[in-house]
Scaffold this motif. Sequence first.
Motif, PDB file in Angstrom:
ATOM      1  N   LEU A 198      58.723  36.843  45.340  1.00 30.77           N
ATOM      2  CA  LEU A 198      58.461  37.270  43.963  1.00 30.77           C
ATOM      3  C   LEU A 198      57.944  36.115  43.130  1.00 30.77           C
ATOM      4  CD1 LEU A 198      59.009  40.157  43.058  1.00 30.77           C
ATOM      5  CD2 LEU A 198      60.869  39.274  41.690  1.00 30.77           C
ATOM      6  N   ARG A 199      58.528  34.926  43.289  1.00 33.08           N
ATOM      7  CA  ARG A 199      58.076  33.766  42.530  1.00 33.08           C
ATOM      8  C   ARG A 199      56.671  33.344  42.941  1.00 33.08           C
ATOM      9  NH1 ARG A 199      62.920  30.556  43.544  1.00 33.08           N
ATOM     10  NH2 ARG A 199      64.456  31.705  42.394  1.00 33.08           N
ATOM     11  N   ALA A 217      49.689  38.036  40.791  1.00 30.72           N
ATOM     12  CA  ALA A 217      49.770  39.448  40.416  1.00 30.72           C
ATOM     13  C   ALA A 217      49.396  39.631  38.942  1.00 30.72           C
ATOM     14  CB  ALA A 217      51.166  39.987  40.677  1.00 30.72           C
ATOM     15  N   VAL A 218      49.880  38.762  38.092  1.00 32.63           N
ATOM     16  CA  VAL A 218      49.535  38.828  36.670  1.00 32.63           C
ATOM     17  C   VAL A 218      48.043  38.581  36.478  1.00 32.63           C
ATOM     18  CG1 VAL A 218      49.868  37.695  34.428  1.00 32.63           C
ATOM     19  CG2 VAL A 218      51.845  38.239  35.852  1.00 32.63           C
ATOM     20  N   ALA A 219      47.476  37.635  37.205  1.00 37.06           N
ATOM     21  CA  ALA A 219      46.048  37.337  37.114  1.00 37.06           C
ATOM     22  C   ALA A 219      45.212  38.537  37.560  1.00 37.06           C
ATOM     23  CB  ALA A 219      45.701  36.112  37.950  1.00 37.06           C
ATOM     24  N   ILE A 241      46.135  41.693  37.512  1.00 38.39           N
ATOM     25  CA  ILE A 241      46.290  42.754  36.499  1.00 38.39           C
ATOM     26  C   ILE A 241      45.388  42.475  35.298  1.00 38.39           C
ATOM     27  CG2 ILE A 241      47.912  43.737  34.818  1.00 38.39           C
ATOM     28  CD1 ILE A 241      50.072  43.471  37.012  1.00 38.39           C
ATOM     29  N   LEU A 242      45.333  41.231  34.843  1.00 37.47           N
ATOM     30  CA  LEU A 242      44.464  40.879  33.719  1.00 37.47           C
ATOM     31  C   LEU A 242      42.988  41.070  34.057  1.00 37.47           C
ATOM     32  CD1 LEU A 242      46.175  37.720  32.197  1.00 37.47           C
ATOM     33  CD2 LEU A 242      45.887  39.955  31.141  1.00 37.47           C
ATOM     34  N   MET A 243      42.596  40.662  35.258  1.00 35.51           N
ATOM     35  CA  MET A 243      41.201  40.861  35.663  1.00 35.51           C
ATOM     36  C   MET A 243      40.864  42.349  35.756  1.00 35.51           C
ATOM     37  SD  MET A 243      40.252  37.836  38.383  1.00 35.51           S
ATOM     38  CE  MET A 243      41.393  38.368  39.611  1.00 35.51           C
ATOM     39  N   GLY A 244      41.784  43.135  36.233  1.00 40.55           N
ATOM     40  CA  GLY A 244      41.577  44.588  36.290  1.00 40.55           C
ATOM     41  C   GLY A 244      41.416  45.188  34.906  1.00 40.55           C
TER      42      GLY A 244
END
Length: 103
Positions: free
Chosen positions: A11-12, A18-20, A22-25
């Motif tokens: 997870l770490r 994962a955040v990157a 999501i932002l690109m999406g």
Amino acid sequence: MSRSTPFNTILRRAGLPAVAIILMGFFAYSAVLGPNGVLVYGDYKRQLETKKAELAKLEAQRAQLRNRVALLKQSGADPDMVDELTRKKLNVVHPDEVIVTLD
């Protein structure tokens, strides 16, 4: 001493990517389907053409009004224009006159 489980480690490690992603999406979605996206561009072009046609019509009307104002200036008013406007506004017509409207 706390020991991290393999799940917490994964997870770490995967959190920032994962955040990157999501932002690109989100930005990709906005670029294509958003209010200023690629798919709305065609609609903007159609609206622009409509507004240009409306602007040309209004500019022609404005030129006509500007011409009528120039004919009514105090320095040298066109007598026919003054007579036409006075009769139209005051509804003054002699009984033997015939009115022909051009509108």
